[in-house]
Design a protein around this motif. Structure first.
Motif, PDB file in Angstrom:
ATOM      1  N   GLY A  49     -28.739 -30.605  10.687  1.00 29.92           N
ATOM      2  CA  GLY A  49     -28.595 -29.389   9.907  1.00 29.92           C
ATOM      3  C   GLY A  49     -27.306 -28.671  10.214  1.00 29.92           C
ATOM      4  N   ALA A  50     -27.121 -27.552   9.492  1.00 29.92           N
ATOM      5  CA  ALA A  50     -25.947 -26.705   9.693  1.00 29.92           C
ATOM      6  C   ALA A  50     -26.356 -25.259   9.514  1.00 29.92           C
ATOM      7  N   VAL A  51     -25.818 -24.409  10.374  1.00 27.88           N
ATOM      8  CA  VAL A  51     -26.002 -22.967  10.251  1.00 27.88           C
ATOM      9  C   VAL A  51     -24.647 -22.402   9.866  1.00 27.88           C
ATOM     10  N   SER A  52     -24.606 -21.696   8.722  1.00 28.66           N
ATOM     11  CA  SER A  52     -23.292 -21.310   8.225  1.00 28.66           C
ATOM     12  C   SER A  52     -23.289 -19.936   7.596  1.00 28.66           C
ATOM     13  N   LYS A  53     -22.257 -19.195   7.975  1.00 26.73           N
ATOM     14  CA  LYS A  53     -21.800 -17.991   7.289  1.00 26.73           C
ATOM     15  C   LYS A  53     -20.391 -17.703   7.733  1.00 26.73           C
TER      16      LYS A  53
END
Length: 552
Positions: free
Chosen positions: A40-44
């Motif tokens: 997964g990826a956590v993005s902002k």
């Protein structure tokens, strides 16, 4: 609320997967449990150092109980990967807490501390994104369940996606598409770039609306604003506060503001051209449309010539060789296209035809076919002097035979490709013994039909010195309208320098040592030569029948 997964499986999964960080297990777990790899990826933009935990979904659409997997820590690009028990019922609630990211609008580092973003890991998915858009989906899903207790979490999630689409008409799944770094987006696919552009645009919009406020708090407020399906600074008609402050979002905020913010983020990216395959626009109802743009191409086969140019609208594409081709730039989804041949190839001349050249863009177009075939031209000419009731057989390139029964024009049945050679010969002379020869019978096709081959069956005479020398044929075949004569003086005699010549319409000759090559014209050719005995000698002239050259 009703569930789609049995409680027994839920409890078994809890017992099997209750574990610590990195997906590792506590004591008592069954070592034979099947696992599945997820990432997964956590993005902002990319959130570095966030802790990701997975939970079973409760009846309200939020997390239930302790984590069933995690924590997993995100790396410098905001991604993580590990394994989880395969039997865990989906969707799982995914919560990313803490970490930091670089704000795309300001370049400042934003520390999240204890703040979180949420998402869902759907059934049959092995990739999950955690972003402000997935946070919106979780919020709306929980609102839908609260308002409709009999619905399923899957149905509530579908409604949430429809709500998001009212604000952002996107073609990708925000739950399973991993965003990229806005300044390093070239290695991903167009869906990832579209996602990345939206998140960066939200940062730009947040900074435009409240440049002194915490950017993450403004971001959360924008998500709350959009969770009713409209970007207008309100949630169901009520102002949307920014964090714990009393200052709400401006009610003048519109999708046009977000459109401009996304375009600004793209223009200011380190490699803005990486986003050429992403289209950002507004529809006629004020909704923002984020869609991929696609390539247009196909395959050329059979190309031998040069100068082929394909055309689509105002685009022109020169093609140098057979193989795949792609027009420059990208094409919007649902746009129509029509590929044609603007310029046909030459040297050799060819005709190229387009198949599957018209259609509507629904994805990358790769099936346009361009097939090229070399143009062919006829070979022919005229026959003269053929006696009545006589015939002869002509042949081109030793294969294509043509019987001629009278004087006049003739054309071989088999055309010859452009630039290819032709060689017209006489396969069979007339039975009467009449001798015919070919003029202009050898050459290469040059983008036009050949119609100047001459087959002459007239008797032609040659004058020669029969006392002190001779002119004799060096071959039984007139080749391409020429005949080679051997000049032989009698013993004690020499050829008078410059005395060899030829007369007659179109006739010419060339002397090379003691060989004289006569090129036939359109009427009888007369060749003369003088021989002398040193210091002087007399010359007596006679007549030699050209037919003795035994033309074939």
């Amino acid at each position: 609320m009703r569930w789609l997964t049995p409680v027994a499986l839920l409890l078994a999964s809890l017992g099997l997967a209750g574990c610590g960080g990195g997906g590792g297990g506590g004591g008592g777990g069954d070592p034979t449990v099947s696992t599945t790899a997820i990432d997964g990826a956590v993005s902002k933009g990319p959130v570095v150092g966030a802790e990701v935990r997975l939970y079973l979904a409760g009846e309200d659409g939020g997390p239930s109980g302790d984590p069933v997997a995690g924590p997993f820590t995100t790396g410098p690009d905001g991604t993580w990967d590990d394994e989880i028990p395969e039997e865990l019922p989906r969707p799982l609630v995914v919560i990313a807490t803490g970490g930091s990211y670089t704000d795309e609008a300001t370049g400042d580092t934003v520390v999240l501390g204890s703040r979180s973003l949420r998402s869902y890991l759907p059934a049959d998915a092995d990739t999950v994104a955690v972003t402000p858009l997935t946070e919106l989906l979780v919020r709306v899903t929980q609102e839908q369940i609260a308002d409709n207790p009999d619905t399923t979490i899957e149905n509530a999630l579908d409604t949430a996606k429809n709500t998001l689409t009212q604000v952002l008409a996107i073609s990708f799944d925000p739950l399973t598409t991993k965003p990229l770094d806005i300044n390093n987006a070239g290695d991903g696919d167009r869906d990832q770039r579209a996602y990345t552009a939206i998140l960066a645009g939200l940062s730009v919009l947040a900074n435009n609306l409240a440049p002194t406020a915490d950017p993450f708090e403004v971001m959360q407020a924008l998500i709350e604003d959009m969770s009713d399906g409209t970007l207008d600074g309100q949630k169901a008609g009520a102002p949307v506060p920014v964090g714990e402050s009393e200052d709400p979002l401006p009610t003048t905020t519109t999708t046009s503001d977000l459109l401009n913010a996304i375009n600004t983020a793209i223009v200011e990216a380190d490699d803005s051209s990486a986003f050429d395959d992403v289209a950002v626009s507004e529809d006629g109802e004020g909704n923002l449309v984020i869609s991929p743009r696609y390539t247009l191409g196909g395959t050329v086969s059979g190309l031998l010539g040069s100068g082929l140019v394909l055309q689509e609208g105002d685009l022109e594409l020169p093609i140098e060789s057979s193989g795949s081709f792609t027009f420059s730039g990208f094409f919007d989804a649902v746009a129509s296209y029509s590929v044609t041949v603007l310029t046909q190839p030459t040297s050799p001349m060819q005709t190229c035809l387009v198949t599957d050249g018209d259609g509507t863009i629904t994805g990358d177009v790769t099936n346009i076919g361009v097939t090229c075939e070399t143009d062919t031209f006829t070979v022919g000419g005229t026959v003269s002097g053929l006696d009545a009731e006589e015939s002869l057989i002509l042949q081109n390139n030793d294969t294509d035979s043509l019987q001629v029964t009278n004087n006049g024009g003739f054309v071989f049945d088999t055309p010859v490709q452009d630039q290819a050679p032709y060689n017209v010969t006489i396969l069979t002379q007339p039975e009467s013994g009449q001798i015919c020869g070919v003029i202009n019978g050898i050459g290469n096709i040059d983008a036009a039909a050949v119609d100047d081959v001459v087959v002459s069956c007239d008797l032609i005479t040659v004058s020669m010195d029969v006392i002190n020398g001779s002119l004799s044929s060096q071959g039984s075949q007139v080749t391409d309208g020429t005949l080679v004569l051997l000049i032989q003086p009698e013993p004690g005699y020499v050829l008078v320098e410059g005395s060899v010549g030829v007369s007659g319409e179109g006739c010419s000759g060339e002397l090379d040592g003691n060989l004289y090559t006569v090129t036939l014209g359109s009427e009888a050719c007369t060749v003369t030569a003088d021989f002398e005995e040193a210091p002087l000698g007399s010359a007596f002239w006679g007549t030699f029948n050209w037919g003795e050259a035994n033309w074939q």
